[in-house]
Write a protein that holds these residues in place. Structure first.
Motif, short mmCIF file in Angstrom:
data_model
loop_
_atom_site.label_atom_id
_atom_site.label_comp_id
_atom_site.label_asym_id
_atom_site.label_seq_id
_atom_site.Cartn_x
_atom_site.Cartn_y
_atom_site.Cartn_z
N ARG A 33 0.80 -1.23 0.00
CA ARG A 33 0.00 0.00 0.00
C ARG A 33 0.83 1.28 0.00
O ARG A 33 0.36 2.32 -0.45
N TYR A 34 2.03 1.21 0.56
CA TYR A 34 2.82 2.43 0.77
C TYR A 34 4.25 2.24 0.29
O TYR A 34 4.68 1.13 -0.02
N ARG A 35 4.97 3.34 0.26
CA ARG A 35 6.37 3.32 -0.14
C ARG A 35 7.16 2.40 0.79
O ARG A 35 7.16 2.57 2.00
N ALA A 36 7.86 1.42 0.22
CA ALA A 36 8.54 0.39 0.99
C ALA A 36 9.57 0.96 1.98
O ALA A 36 9.66 0.50 3.11
N SER A 37 10.33 1.95 1.55
CA SER A 37 11.37 2.51 2.43
C SER A 37 10.76 3.17 3.66
O SER A 37 11.31 3.09 4.76
N TYR A 38 9.60 3.81 3.53
CA TYR A 38 8.93 4.44 4.66
C TYR A 38 8.43 3.38 5.64
O TYR A 38 8.57 3.52 6.85
N PHE A 103 6.29 10.49 5.00
CA PHE A 103 7.21 9.59 5.70
C PHE A 103 6.76 9.35 7.13
O PHE A 103 6.73 8.21 7.59
N TRP A 104 6.45 10.39 7.87
CA TRP A 104 6.11 10.26 9.28
C TRP A 104 4.81 9.49 9.50
O TRP A 104 4.70 8.71 10.44
N LYS A 105 3.85 9.69 8.64
CA LYS A 105 2.58 8.96 8.79
C LYS A 105 2.77 7.47 8.49
O LYS A 105 2.30 6.61 9.23
N VAL A 106 3.45 7.16 7.40
CA VAL A 106 3.62 5.77 6.99
C VAL A 106 4.57 5.03 7.93
O VAL A 106 4.25 3.94 8.42
N GLY A 155 9.15 -9.41 3.81
CA GLY A 155 7.70 -9.24 3.85
C GLY A 155 7.25 -8.02 3.06
O GLY A 155 6.27 -8.07 2.34
N ILE A 156 7.99 -6.94 3.21
CA ILE A 156 7.61 -5.68 2.56
C ILE A 156 7.85 -5.77 1.05
O ILE A 156 7.01 -5.35 0.26
#
Length: 193
Positions: A33-38, A103-106, A155-156
């Protein structure tokens, strides 16, 4: 000084035990769903905190007489093997979606998910046991955190592909057998020591 042997043993045990865990699935869901690094940044920070707590708890156990520590860790490893062998498939929990992709939310969502889901989890208890068994907090901590980060990364990024090639049940059985062997070995040392 870091013991590569202890680090490698801990890495292997924790890695195998964490693969079939619900947090690997949660990482997979967040990673899709989101950017993997975040996601990884938040998950990695939470795992580092969990390992630090587990190693500290295990280090306190080393203050007890060695035979008691070996017997206790043996029983806990056998219990962990039983949990892995007897548990049914875990239900994937719903992951709350952050309002935006910052970044902070994810990373905060990943951190909180792992912080709550892993507290008192089997791998955290195993890490404490291994810290008590080897009395080498730095090597145990390094092995455990690297294993947890590796599982999180798998996993990510590639969890779906891994689970298609290696059955989750097989991974669980291998982890249980390793824990069973460690438990029996610890009990043997407690009795003969």
């Amino acid at each position: 000084m870091i013991s590569l042997t202890v680090t490698a043993v801990v890495f292997g045990v924790v890695f195998l035990a964490e693969l079939p865990d619900k947090t690997a699935l949660a990482g997979l869901v967040l990673g899709t769903r989101y950017r993997a690094s975040y996601v990884f940044a938040g998950v990695a920070a939470a795992f580092a905190l969990h390992v630090a707590l587990a190693v500290a708890a295990g280090s306190v156990l080393t203050l007890l007489p060695q035979q008691i520590v070996q017997a206790l860790t043996g029983v806990l490893f056998l219990g962990g093997a039983a949990v892995l062998l007897l548990r049914k498939g875990e239900v994937e929990e719903e992951v709350r979606k952050p309002e935006n992709q910052s970044f902070w939310k994810v990373s905060g969502a990943g951190f909180m998910l792992i912080l709550v889901a892993e507290f008192g989890d089997l791998t955290q208890i195993m890490t404490a046991n291994l810290a008590a068994r080897y009395d080498d907090p730095l090597s145990v901590g390094l092995g455990a955190v690297l294993a947890l980060w590796a599982v999180a990364g798998l996993g990510i990024v590639g969890g779906k592909a891994l689970m298609k090639k290696v059955p989750l049940r097989l991974i669980t059985q291998i982890a249980a057998l390793v824990m069973l062997a460690l438990g029996l070995w610890s009990l043997w040392e407690a009795v003969t020591g």
